[in-house]
Design a protein around this motif. Structure first.
Motif, PDB file in Angstrom:
ATOM      1  N   PRO A 100       0.845  -1.201   0.000  1.00 58.43           N
ATOM      2  CA  PRO A 100       0.000   0.000   0.000  1.00 58.43           C
ATOM      3  C   PRO A 100       0.879   1.248   0.000  1.00 58.43           C
ATOM      4  N   ASN A 104      -2.121   5.430  -3.040  1.00 57.89           N
ATOM      5  CA  ASN A 104      -2.749   4.283  -3.682  1.00 57.89           C
ATOM      6  C   ASN A 104      -3.246   4.566  -5.090  1.00 57.89           C
TER       7      ASN A 104
ATOM      8  N   HIS B 618      -8.081   6.550   2.566  1.00 57.59           N
ATOM      9  CA  HIS B 618      -9.179   5.976   3.343  1.00 57.59           C
ATOM     10  C   HIS B 618     -10.507   6.663   3.054  1.00 57.59           C
ATOM     11  N   GLU B 639     -13.995  -3.693   0.706  1.00 58.94           N
ATOM     12  CA  GLU B 639     -13.240  -4.939   0.550  1.00 58.94           C
ATOM     13  C   GLU B 639     -11.809  -4.819   1.042  1.00 58.94           C
ATOM     14  N   THR B 640     -11.223  -3.609   0.868  1.00 61.83           N
ATOM     15  CA  THR B 640      -9.801  -3.492   1.218  1.00 61.83           C
ATOM     16  C   THR B 640      -9.569  -3.612   2.718  1.00 61.83           C
ATOM     17  N   TYR B 641     -10.651  -3.563   3.491  1.00 64.63           N
ATOM     18  CA  TYR B 641     -10.462  -3.605   4.938  1.00 64.63           C
ATOM     19  C   TYR B 641     -10.752  -4.978   5.531  1.00 64.63           C
ATOM     20  N   GLN B 642     -10.687  -5.970   4.687  1.00 69.95           N
ATOM     21  CA  GLN B 642     -10.909  -7.331   5.178  1.00 69.95           C
ATOM     22  C   GLN B 642     -10.002  -7.612   6.377  1.00 69.95           C
TER      23      GLN B 642
END
Lengths: 478, 1102
Positions: A100, A104, B618, B639-642
């Motif tokens: 990351p 991004n 974010h 989804e990116t915060y799984q």
């Protein structure tokens, strides 16, 4: 060549001074006071350490550090770490897994817009961004495997300066002052020559944290009033002197009534220092005595105004260490394009930033040699992280803490060395990865201090600049 | 090993390592401990020690025996011969099969470390058998540590020690001090003169110098209790709270911005500062103060007199006064760092122990385990930040409860009244529909669709036809066709999703999900199907009927507004305050979140409690949607915060209806449940078959019957018709009709009561940063403090050494309430001791425990433990936790009254640190007190209390991102406590005089001596300006000597000595001469005032 006068300070002891002072305070002109004994007394400082020079853990190779702080994070693959593979795969999808990033918005592999050429006897490649520094490459130890724990400016700045990503820890310059004391009683031990930009995280990058305030970095600005409140407000010196003499009498009366208390005595003495600084600082900043040739070498006449600012900073850095200031940090001038932080317009931004610092840095290295200060001075060039070998958007690079280049030069350093390496894209350090703690450990080591032993008790712990980490980078030492 | 061998070992290793000879101080033992053991511990022990979860290769590397015995294959090393030692070969990565450490442990060791190991083997692989090794390998024994260190033992009241000087003690504290002095053969210093005492106590209690009037009054007061009256006056003055609030601000790292790159503001931080000032002035019992800090949002509210504002909730602001990082790449690491700071501050501030040291491992010295740390962190982890409507929240709470009550009490009757009023319309229904039918008769389909039929019924049916959510949609579709058709039950069943959605929150059943919200906008409970919604107009006593059970923003809250700063950054546009519905904490599973909602709204996914949303990294945690007029699933891609922990805050966007039925996680869009799609209404209409007009007549008739008997909830679909009828009152029951008039008249009383309730709380409320209680979650124990290596969760609890290892008895919520009780308990051995010691520190210049924030093993031992313990117990019992009572007793003691000059010179030799208090300590004033004193003597001091801070004056040296406009040079004359504190723009004057950098608890400020202090007093424009003001207010006709006498009294609270008068007059004369002016010229007196500011006496209290 300039006059390289090393200031001579003889060191007396504080009791002698007090005895004299008590005998004839008023009679002694302020400027005639003995310089050493002034800067805070042992018992009064919260640390129990005075700022006078201390014995080190072992004899140090150097006495001074000039830290060239490249605010924003210069790109390793565009300066000192050439990666042909980037050119070969320019515009193609990046060949490694991407971590990351700050923004991004990662793009394709991005070739360096600059050409690398080998220089000097060592044949170390340097990009065309640094034509002048390239001439000194045989003096540099280039560390290509530095890493940081943070990929965001403020954290990374605090980390670079204090060994911790959060606000409030002492800056490296404060630690060095705490460990070594000062050699010049008329000037602070840790000076930040501010080129105009304040790095993210603010002045706390240069603070003393939990160390006594004595050790905090003093910000000197180029031009105008270099130090806060350094200019007397009185129209004539005599008017101020008379005021100070009356203050002196009152304070002497106080001592007589209260007894010779350390706290009061040291408070009185730092007033003396303040008074002397009023003369010492302008003298320091006044460079008219330096030769025109030397100034031209530094870049005083350079076409770019930012080069001229940084030239002044570099020359003043030399003058400061000449006068016994232990740790001098230089921040960059505002060359447009947001520091070294080229999230876009890499070419333009890096070119401007490099142009501002290249010539003055090379001149500083040469001047230190000419002045005989080379062996006793360490010069460090570093940003808080590097940049991604892949593009951010089209023409920028994002932050990259996984592998970047810094260099060291001067006393105790094995010039013409390359240490460590990144992978074939220049993304991550693979051979001999280092942490900022290792840099700090090495700096302390060169000064004669064992980084595991330089501690300050705070919050129930013996705190260290290197926390619980750090290894001296012996391979780059001569 | 022999001594010689050891020496050789040391030499060889040092040569190998290339260190200079002078570094040879390290012994072999140290070499092993410094170079070898740490690497073994970090790189090998996970798999190769007695504590390993699963021992790899049967190889133990935590003892020399283990090395020699080796694992499955052979001995791991040959002492003295690194080349033959498999262990060294493994380090060299000689064979890929045996290469160690493995990648996951960081891969191959650096060459110099391998060299250390070789040297160690070469020297015979010495392994210390000494105490050090034993100590290191010894298990952390919490009980033993607790039993061995004084601070964990409950304090007790000690009998007064006997003393020789019977006449000296005024308070019990004095006897303890005197006894120690006498034991050391020391005499206490004589009593300070009255002027000194007045100056001392005035600064200590108010932070300001005494005025000349105060001085004269006290000197002339010959009554025996003169000092007591001074003390009472000072304790009652508003300046007392300002002084002691500032002390507290040092502990909670008070600042008004979050630091970091852009230094964004902490919204309304000053409200917390004013809370402190009020709390100290009101002498809020300290145990209550502690509880409010930790859980003021969860306690019965302490109300502000007069305004009814919730005071206690403001106490929780302290949690959020730390740094916040915008856009951290590792959002979880960032959370852990933030929580660590909060926990650390809490531990030091209230308990005087360094809990933060147990983050990565059990505390190295104190009886604090890593489990303690994570057990307490769990208490914090589910609570997050909000902007509380503290002014109105208690009024809102009452209103919400009364409205709910009114609704239950009057609802059935109102439904009946409506049914009566609407019943006649049923008969007219076929006729009205027939008219519409006639109007549309013969028109083409497209005409009917596009051209609105001009009659109230025609318009309504046209709307219904266009809107699938309308309860009459199925009917209108059938009726408005070119040829009437039978009513169709709509909505073919949708295909079931591949995997069933995970339900995060379900508000369709009461109690299915904890009903958490900021404020009362969603009422006390979810609304229930068929429940009447009270209306505020006499004309329409009901606003509608609840169609589906859900969390519904109540009408009475539609127009609430806030006063004060909002969240900085992107969150600013999210109207969270007072109207956020909060889901429980959950761990993201990798799908999207889906919100089943009706009405325009916004959602803030609070991932890892991240607040500083700025920039693209974010931004996805925020989303918003518009009103589609019907129930729908809104997608929120996360989804990116799984694997990350989060909760969601849902809030209305605008004044329209806003309802939330469910929050689920699913990879694909879930089907819309029947009761939300209009299918039930269509089915009800279609059920009986036949003519649509009569079908509607029948269904509406059933609806009215259900309303009459208050049974709407039991009849699927009928609530939709009921809601439609209630909202279509003008169509179905025209204004001024007898039925309508009867309805209004009979409902009048209820409407009046509802109106009164709606008006019972202020629409606009000040907001302040405060805790937002969550559903509670245990934190994982993080191995080595790293969120990348979570171990088992630790049940939430307090310090084992204080209250045992059992978990808090929690049924719901975070556990802060329970924690607060434990911290503030009189049986907690730390809390009252720590506070009493802090007070002692401020009054006497040094705590009984000098390390005021650390009572642990590495802190300093108490100089007078019996005194400390006695005071601590008395404070929490007899004094009722009253700070003012404690202060009053201490400042009236003989100990406090001592002069700072010792009784005899020998005392300084015997007690050089003044540990025994043979005299009063000399104290340097804090930066704030210095600045306030300058303002006080110059006459510029403005004692206005409270309110938003005055912006700090920006000097040329205060630069950086996030810089805001400069405030006035003199801060408008306000006390320093009211000047803004921006993390990245701290006042240089305050910094020079050691005002702490706000990052952690600082109960004992540095007292440094730096030239910057003198430079400030010599040359700072503020100081010079104030000297001028002082000079200007002196009466011009006063003779010089009278002038300077009064200036001495103002500055130092004493009369000048003859010698001082002589010196001063000479100065006045010389300076006037040099300036070429007369001695009465203000410029001359400005210079003299400036001298007084620079005198050391000005900034010291003796």
């Amino acid at each position: 060549m300039p006059l390289c006068n090393h200031s001579n300070s003889g060191f007396g002891n504080r009791r002698d001074f007090l005895a004299r002072a008590a005998g004839g305070f008023g009679a002694l002109a302020f400027s005639a006071l003995h310089p050493q004994s002034v800067f805070g007394a042992a018992k009064a400082a919260a640390s129990g350490k005075a700022t006078s020079p201390h014995a080190t853990h072992y004899p140090g190779k150097i006495r001074n550090i000039i830290f060239l702080y490249m605010d924003g994070g210069p790109s390793q693959v565009d300066t000192f770490d050439p990666k042909p593979r980037l050119a070969a795969e320019n515009g193609k999808p990046f060949g490694m897994k991407m971590e990351p990033t700050q923004f991004n918005s990662n793009g394709a592999t991005l070739a360096s817009p600059w050409e690398f050429k080998q220089h000097g006897q060592s044949g170390i490649p340097v990009s065309s961004l640094f034509p002048c520094v390239a001439q000194c490459v045989d003096d540099l130890a280039i560390v290509r495997s530095m890493t940081s724990e943070f990929s965001e400016h403020t954290n990374a700045n605090y980390f670079l300066h204090t060994g911790s990503g959060l606000q409030g820890r002492p800056s490296m310059g404060a630690w060095m002052g705490y460990g070594l004391g000062t050699e010049n009683a008329d000037l602070p031990g840790f000076v930040v020559l501010n080129g105009g930009l304040i790095p993210p995280g603010g002045l706390d990058n240069f603070n003393s944290g939990f160390l006594p305030a004595t050790f905090q970095g003093s910000i000197f600005k180029p031009g105008g009033e270099p130090v806060s409140n350094i200019k007397p407000t009185e129209a004539q010196a005599a008017l101020q002197l008379r005021k100070l003499e009356l203050t002196r009498k009152m304070d002497r009366g106080l001592l007589a009534r209260f007894g010779a208390m350390d706290q009061l005595e040291s408070s009185i003495m730092n007033a003396e220092l303040a008074f002397r600084m009023q003369a010492a600082v302008p003298e320091l900043m006044e460079t008219s005595g330096e030769s025109a040739v030397l100034k031209a070498m530094y870049g005083f006449d350079a076409p770019m105004p930012q080069t001229r600012i940084f030239a002044q900073q570099c020359l003043q850095a030399r003058r400061l260490i000449e006068r016994g200031v232990r740790f001098v940090e230089l921040t960059c001038p505002n060359a447009g394009g947001d520091r070294w932080d080229q999230h876009g317009k890499l070419r333009e931004g890096h070119e401007n930033n490099a142009r501002a610092v290249d010539q003055p840095i090379a001149a500083l290295l040469k001047d230190l040699k000419a002045c005989g200060l080379w062996e006793s001075t360490l010069v460090v060039w570093a940003g808080e992280f590097g940049r991604t070998p892949f593009a951010q958007g089209k023409d920028g690079r994002d932050h990259n803490p996984f592998g970047f280049t810094i260099w060291l030069a001067g006393g105790g350093i094995k010039g013409g060395t390359i240490f460590g390496s990144t992978d074939e894209y220049g993304y991550k350090a693979v051979d001999k990865p280092l942490m900022i703690h290792d840099l700090h450990a090495t700096m302390l080591h060169l000064l004669g201090m064992d980084h595991t032993k330089l501690t300050f008790r705070y919050s129930g712990r013996d705190m260290r600049l290197t926390d619980v980490h750090g290894e001296v980078i012996h391979d780059i030492l001569s | 090993m022999t001594t010689t061998a050891l020496r050789q070992f040391a030499l060889s290793t040092l040569l190998t390592a290339g260190l200079p000879m002078s570094a040879r101080a390290v012994s072999d033992l140290e070499f092993f401990e410094q170079k070898i053991r740490p690497v073994l511990a970090e790189k090998c022990f996970e798999c190769h020690s007695a504590d390993s979860k699963s021992l790899k290769g049967n190889l133990l590397l935590d003892s020399r025996e283990g090395f020699l015995k080796g694992g499955d294959t052979a001995p791991a090393l040959v002492p003295g011969d690194p080349e033959k030692s498999p262990f060294i070969a493994a380090l060299h990565y000689a064979d890929p099969e045996t290469a160690m450490p493995p990648k996951k442990a960081g891969g191959k060791l650096p060459e110099n470390v391998i060299a250390d190991f070789s040297a160690w083997v070469k020297a015979g692989a010495p392994w210390p058998e000494s105490k050090t090794a034993k100590k290191n390998s010894k298990k952390f024994d919490l009980a033993q540590r607790r039993d061995e260190h004084w601070c964990w033992k409950a304090p007790a009241i000690h009998a007064l020690p006997s003393v020789q000087r019977k006449d000296w003690s005024r308070t019990s504290s004095d006897a303890f001090v005197l006894a120690k002095l006498e034991a050391a053969n020391l005499s206490p210093a004589p009593e300070a003169d009255r002027a000194t005492l007045l100056r001392r106590v005035t600064f200590d209690l108010s932070g300001l110098p005494p005025s000349v009037a105060d001085l004269n009054a006290f000197l002339n007061d010959k009554q025996p209790n003169a000092l007591e009256r001074v003390v009472d006056r000072l304790l009652a003055s508003p300046q007392f709270g300002e002084r002691w609030a500032r002390h507290w601000m040092d502990l909670v790292r008070y600042a008004e911005s979050r630091g970091h790159e852009f230094d964004p503001p902490i919204p309304n931080a000053w409200q917390y500062r004013d809370y402190l000032v009020r709390a100290f002035n009101a002498d809020l019992p300290y145990n209550a103060f502690v509880k409010e800090a930790i859980a003021g949002d969860l306690l019965p509210a302490r109300l502000q007199a007069g305004t009814g504002a919730n005071e206690s909730v403001l106490g929780t602001g302290f949690w959020f006064l730390g740094e916040e990082v915008h856009s951290p790449v590792d959002i979880r690491q960032d959370e852990v760092d933030r929580l660590d700071n909060r926990l650390d501050v809490m531990g030091k501030t209230f308990l005087g122990v360094t809990i933060g040291c147990a983050r990565c491992h059990d505390h190295k010295f104190d009886a604090i385990s890593q489990k303690d740390y994570y057990g307490m962190m769990g208490v914090l982890v589910s609570s997050s930040q909000r902007l509380v409507r503290f002014e109105t929240i208690e009024q809102e709470r009452v209103a919400a409860s009364e409205i709910a009550k009114l609704s239950i009490e009057t609802g059935p009757a109102l439904l009946k009244l409506y049914a009566q009023a609407l019943r006649p319309t049923l008969e007219r229904l076929p006729e009205a529909l027939a008219k519409v039918r006639l109007q549309s008769e013969g028109k083409t389909a497209s005409e009917t669709f596009t051209e609105e039929i001009k009659s109230p019924w025609g318009e309504e049916l046209t709307r219904a036809k266009a809107s699938p959510a309308h309860p009459l949609h199925a009917l209108a579709s059938a009726w408005l066709a070119p040829k009437p058709t039978p009513i169709n039950a709509q909505n073919p069943p949708t295909t079931a999703p591949s995997s069933p959605p995970v339900i995060i929150a379900d508000y369709t059943h009461s109690n299915a999900t904890p009903f958490l919200q900021d404020g009362l906008a969603f009422g006390l409970t979810p609304t229930q199907t068929g429940a009447p919604l009270l209306g505020a107009s006499f004309d329409k006593p009901l606003a509608g009927i609840v169609q589906q059970s859900s969390a519904r923003r109540q009408d009475a809250w539609k127009d609430i507004t806030t006063k004060g700063d909002l969240d900085p950054g992107t969150l600013k546009d999210y109207p969270r305050s007072g109207q956020s519905l909060r889901t429980p904490e959950f761990t993201a599973g990798g799908g999207s979140l889906w919100y089943l909602v009706r009405g325009a709204g916004r959602a803030y996914a609070v991932v890892n409690s991240h607040l500083m949303i700025q920039g693209p990294l974010h931004g996805k945690t925020l989303t918003k949607w518009t009103d589609s007029g019907r129930w729908e699933w809104v997608q929120h891609r996360l989804e990116t915060y799984q694997g990350h922990r989060l909760h969601v805050e849902l809030m209305p966007d605008g004044a329209g209806d806003f309802e939330v039925a469910m929050v689920v996680e699913s990879e694909t869009k879930p089907p819309l449940p029947e009761c939300f799609s209009g299918a039930q209404e269509a089915a009800a209409l279609a059920a009986g078959g036949g003519d649509p007009a009569h079908a509607l007549q029948r269904v509406l008739g059933d609806t009215l019957s259900a309303m009459e008997s208050n049974r709407l909830a039991d009849a699927p679909g009928l609530s939709g018709f009921a809601d439609w009828m209630v909202r279509s009152l003008d169509l179905l029951c025209p204004p001024a009709s007898p039925e309508r008039n009867a309805l209004s008249a009979n409902a009048r009383h209820t409407v009046e009561r509802y109106q009164t309730l709606c008006a019972s709380f202020k629409r606009q409320s000040q907001v302040a940063t405060a805790m937002f209680e969550g559903s509670g979650a245990d934190e994982f124990l993080l191995k080595r403090g790293s969120p990348k290596t979570p171990m088992a969760p630790v049940p939430r609890r307090f310090l084992e050494a204080v209250s045992g290892p059992q978990a808090l008895p929690l049924t719901e919520g975070s556990g802060r309430r329970e924690l607060a009780e434990l911290v503030a308990s009189a049986s907690n051995p730390l809390t009252s001791r720590v506070l009493v010691n802090r007070v002692w520190h401020h009054l006497f210049g040094k705590g009984i425990v000098p390390t005021v924030d650390n009572f642990g093993v590495l802190g300093q031992a108490p100089t007078h433990q019996e005194l400390l313990d006695t005071l601590a117990v008395r404070f929490s019992s007899e004094m009722g936790w009253s700070l003012k009572t404690l202060l009053r007793e201490l400042v009236l003691s003989s100990t406090y009254a001592m002069a700072s000059v010792p009784a005899d010179a020998l005392a300084e030799e015997k007690d050089p640190e003044n540990a025994l208090l043979h005299r009063m300590n000399l104290k340097r004033l804090e930066g704030e007190a210095i600045r306030d004193s300058i303002l006080a003597v110059s006459g510029r001091l403005d004692l206005t209390a409270g309110g938003p801070s005055v912006p700090v004056f920006m000097t040329a040296f205060m630069e950086g991102r996030g810089k805001s406009a400069s405030g006035p040079l003199d801060g408008n004359g306000r006390r320093s406590v009211y000047i803004s504190i921006k993390r990245n723009f701290l006042s240089p004057m305050m910094l020079a005089f050691d005002t702490p950098i706000p990052f952690n608890t600082m109960g004992r400020r540095n007292v440094s001596n730096v030239p910057a202090q003198s430079l400030v007093l010599m040359n700072d424009p503020f100081v010079v300006q104030q000297a001028g003001l002082w000079a200007a207010k002196l009466p011009s006709n006063q003779p010089p000597e009278a002038k300077l006498r009064s200036m001495y009294e103002t500055a130092f609270a004493r009369t000048p000595l003859d010698e001082e008068i002589r010196d001063a007059l000479a100065f006045i004369h010389d300076q006037a001469t040099a300036l070429g002016v007369s001695t009465s010229e203000p410029k001359v007196w400005t210079d003299f005032a400036h001298v007084l500011f620079n005198a050391k006496e000005f900034i010291h209290i003796n």
